[in-house]
Design an enzyme around this catalytic site. Structure first.
Site, PDB file in Angstrom:
ATOM      1  CE  LYS A  54      24.236  27.757  -7.662  1.00 51.44           C
ATOM      2  NZ  LYS A  54      23.400  28.396  -8.696  1.00 51.44           N
ATOM      3  CB  ALA A  70      21.825  34.235  -6.616  1.00 52.15           C
ATOM      4  CG  ASP A  71      19.762  27.897  -7.868  1.00 52.65           C
ATOM      5  OD1 ASP A  71      20.686  27.599  -8.650  1.00 52.65           O
ATOM      6  OD2 ASP A  71      18.635  27.377  -7.905  1.00 52.65           O
ATOM      7  CB  THR A  72      16.753  31.876 -10.656  1.00 48.81           C
ATOM      8  OG1 THR A  72      17.331  33.062 -10.119  1.00 48.81           O
ATOM      9  CG2 THR A  72      15.337  32.176 -11.136  1.00 48.81           C
ATOM     10  N   GLY A 107      16.725  32.305  -4.625  1.00 48.50           N
ATOM     11  CA  GLY A 107      17.395  32.358  -3.331  1.00 48.50           C
ATOM     12  C   GLY A 107      18.647  33.198  -3.489  1.00 48.50           C
TER      13      GLY A 107
END
Length: 191
Positions: A54, A70-72, A107
Site C-alpha cells: 500500500k 497500513a493494514d490490520t 502492519g
C-alpha cells in the site's frame, strides 16, 4: 508543491487516530490493492506485505511526500479473519472469537521522499468474554461488523466484550500511533 504527508488508506479510523495525535495528512489517497493472502502466508507476513505494498503504490503517485501504508487483520492461530462478507460470515467470526483469545496485527510502513522506507508489525492479544446468543444477535443487528477486520471495532460496542488486551489499543483500532510517529520521525518527517 505537492503534499508533504499522505495517508494511503480510506479508513476513517486511521485518519481519526492521526488527528487524535495532532497529525493532519495533506492528502488521503487509498492504495486499492488486492489484499488476498498468498498461499501459506502467515498473518504477520500478510500484515507486513500489505502495509508495504500500500505504501509503495501510493508513494509512486506522490514521490515528494512521506506516505503511510497500513493494514490490520485479526488472526486465530494461523486463520486470518478479514472483513465479513455478510451477516452469516460476521456471526461465524464473532462466535469463533467468543470466549477466547485472538491476535490483532497491524502492519504499518512509511515511505519517505526519495524512496527510503521503514515498517513494523504491531501485534496485540485480545480476549473476548463468552457471549450469549442474545449478545451475538444484538451485535449482529447493530451492523457494527461491517467494514471491520474480524467483524468488530474495539472502540465501539465490541469494546464491552474485551476481558483482556495486551498490546496497542490504537493498533487494534487500525493504526499504532506510537510506532507510526516513530517511523515518520525516523525518516525525517516533521509536522
Amino acid at each position: 508543491m505537492g503534499p508533504r504527508l499522505v495517508l494511503g488508506s480510506a479508513s476513517p479510523r486511521r485518519l481519526d487516530l492521526l488527528r487524535q495525535a495532532g497529525v493532519e495528512p495533506d492528502l488521503v489517497d487509498p492504495a486499492d490493492i488486492d489484499e488476498a493472502p498468498l498461499k501459506g502466508e502467515t498473518p504477520r507476513r500478510l500484515a507486513a506485505r500489505l502495509a508495504n505494498e500500500k505504501a509503495a503504490v501510493v508513494a509512486g503517485r506522490h514521490p515528494g511526500a512521506h506516505v503511510i501504508g497500513a493494514d490490520t487483520l485479526v488472526a486465530v492461530g494461523r486463520r486470518i479473519l478479514g472483513k465479513p462478507e455478510g451477516e452469516a460470515d460476521a456471526r461465524a467470526m464473532i462466535d469463533l472469537l467468543s470466549g477466547r483469545a485472538h491476535r490483532v496485527l497491524t502492519g504499518v510502513t512509511v515511505v519517505a521522499p526519495g524512496g527510503r522506507s521503514s515498517g513494523r508489525v504491531v501485534e496485540s492479544r485480545i480476549t473476548f468474554k463468552r457471549l450469549s446468543p442474545p449478545e451475538i444477535e444484538g451485535f449482529i443487528a447493530s451492523r457494527e461488523w461491517e467494514d471491520a477486520a474480524g467483524g468488530y471495532k474495539i472502540h465501539q460496542r465490541a469494546g464491552a466484550f474485551v476481558t483482556d488486551l495486551k498490546g496497542s489499543f490504537t493498533g487494534v483500532v487500525g493504526l499504532p500511533l506510537y510506532e507510526t510517529l516513530a517511523l515518520l520521525n525516523g525518516l525525517g518527517w516533521r509536522p
